[in-house]
Design an enzyme around this catalytic site. Sequence first.
Site, PDB file in Angstrom:
ATOM      1  N   ASP A  80       0.801  -1.220   0.000  1.00  0.00           N
ATOM      2  CA  ASP A  80       0.000   0.000   0.000  1.00  0.00           C
ATOM      3  C   ASP A  80       0.834   1.271   0.000  1.00  0.00           C
ATOM      4  OD1 ASP A  80      -2.446  -1.187  -0.206  1.00  0.00           O
ATOM      5  OD2 ASP A  80      -2.806  -1.315   1.930  1.00  0.00           O
ATOM      6  N   TYR A  87      -9.795  -0.145   2.240  1.00  0.00           N
ATOM      7  CA  TYR A  87      -9.299  -0.075   3.617  1.00  0.00           C
ATOM      8  C   TYR A  87      -8.878   1.340   3.989  1.00  0.00           C
ATOM      9  CZ  TYR A  87      -9.203  -4.744   5.696  1.00  0.00           C
ATOM     10  OH  TYR A  87      -9.558  -5.916   6.301  1.00  0.00           O
TER      11      TYR A  87
END
EC number: 1.4.3.-
Length: 665
Positions: free
Chosen positions: A314, A397
């Site tokens: 990420d 997320y």
Amino acid sequence: MQSTVLSPADLGITHPLDMLTAQEINAARQILIDSGKIGTGTRIPRLLPVEPDKDLLSRFTPGQTDFDRSVRVTLLEPSTGEAAEAVVSVTSGSVTGYRVLPTGEHPFGQPQYLFEEYEQAQAIAKADPRWQAAMARRGIIDTTHTFLSPLAPGFFPREGETGRRMIRSLTFHRNFEGDNAWAHPVEGLICHTDLTAGIVTRVEDDYEHSEPVPIPMENRLYDPESVGPARTSLKPLEITQPEGPSFIVDGTHVTWENWKLRIGFNAQDGLVLNQVSFRDGEEDRMVLHRASVPEMVVPYGDTSNTRFWISYFDAGEYLLGKNANSLKLGCDCLGVIEYFDAFVAGDHGEAVKIPNAVCMHEEDYGVLWKHSEFGETPQVRRSRRLVISYFATIGNYDYGFFWYFYLDGSIQMEAKATGIVYTGGCFPGHPNRHAPEIAPGVIAPVHQHIFCARLDVAVDGDANTVQEQNIVGIPMGPENPYGNAFTWERTTMSKELDAVRDANPESGRSWFVTNPNRLNYVGEPTAYQLLPMPGPRLMAQEGSSAWNRAQFATHHMWVTKNEDSERFPAGDYPNQHAGDGIGEWVKQNRDIENTDIVLWHSFGPTHIPRTEDWPVMPVDYSGFWFKPHGFLDQNPAMDLPDWSSRPTAEPDVAHQPQDAGECCH
């Protein structure tokens, strides 16, 4: 063409560690244009500050303006896929470094994704007749609101993909604009897209010749209008500081009680803490030179074609800092808040402001120390902590990164994972062993969130040594005649390969960063202790693609000799890379004793989703502590005020517990 020479003051800079300004980012872009490195189609996947060296920082004096400010810029030509990296001195107005990125050669690697590529990938896929036919096979003709989630493809060499700028998209239907797409996964449908060519190279449909898994159609919205009336049982909880906060802010420099530090921020690490020191008497003693969480990996444990390849980085693939939220009072932070804006580069290299990217405030934290001696008034002192945090949203997320500073000299790092679990579809009542059913027909695969903190330690200076401590039981015998004895053992780590270690709760394993050149009150080296809160290491097996690419997640602890080029634990460009980073660096087996070192600590939750995680997941917490252990000669919080003697407002007698004393806990 020579660009204008600028001083740091011209750029809004007063210290070498100040955050990037809009002037700097825009000036760097212009320098690259003037030097012919940026054309009309060039894009900027990433722009980061070049960290000032420690020698410069040690010589710096307030008001000094003769230091360099440089940035490292990744360049991408979308029409050809060619990529390069330039170092730009904004103060001298020149390009001081340039290299072509060998994306077509082993071990490959691609620049981080552009925001515009997400929309591009979706448009390409939705226009493909094969994808349209797959949706029609599932009874969906109107795909106006259908969403395709753009995902990094991992590293699985396939003909026509290796060395190309690829993205894989999974499909989630929306019944209407604003619908929760994650509630309607289209199982088994994958689009493999070549972003450079602008084509879908392959549409994979697991159910092309069989009955597709039905798309779950139950709407699961989570906005207040959809949830219904909010409960009324909670009474207001007000946090006030009538005399204002206890911290002092000067630009990016923060002073709070005995702590001093500088706040930084960039597109990849997100929040960075610099020059962290703790005041002991008349001395500001260094603890950390630099601290951040520069990488995380989210590997999935599902073997289906739809998900076996998923292992997002990420930070390294999507850029955590570039995806930071603008925080809001009353939502993300409570109390008397100090916000810090941040600037990152947009896809075209222009400065983009993230208002309120970083939040800072104080929190009460219960009792710090207390003792009641028989017949005497109890002595109690309350704890308080300084909270510095930011949130980033990457797809489904949301991640919060919270650094806590305590009055006793301790530092805590806490990562908060929330948002919406990544979903798939199943025949209702028939999930697979890798993906529990969290709602009828909706599965969420098992996965991990493994963060990696980079701690450039400086305990009383840059010459540090790491020791591992284990609690040891002593067998009954002459050394333990009553069977009650135990002790501890510490082992010094002299080489990098010695320091590839894992947590062990059974032995209470922890790691000490010591300064062998400075002794404390009892003649021992001063030290800080890293206390892990361990979870499982990377579950992907050795030899797998995920293991090769996320080696930092295969162990809880690594120690390396400090090297400026070793910033990101999975390497600079993990996107579609065969594997790089810390697992390769430690093979040099450099000396790490009594020298300038970096600790890399991997931590985070392993998530087996549950029904309670749907439709929005409550926060999962993970992190670690960094505590003084022999650093100070006594409890540094002995002089805290006794708040029990402070005049307070008249209490609400009706809501006081019986026999309430004058001192709270």
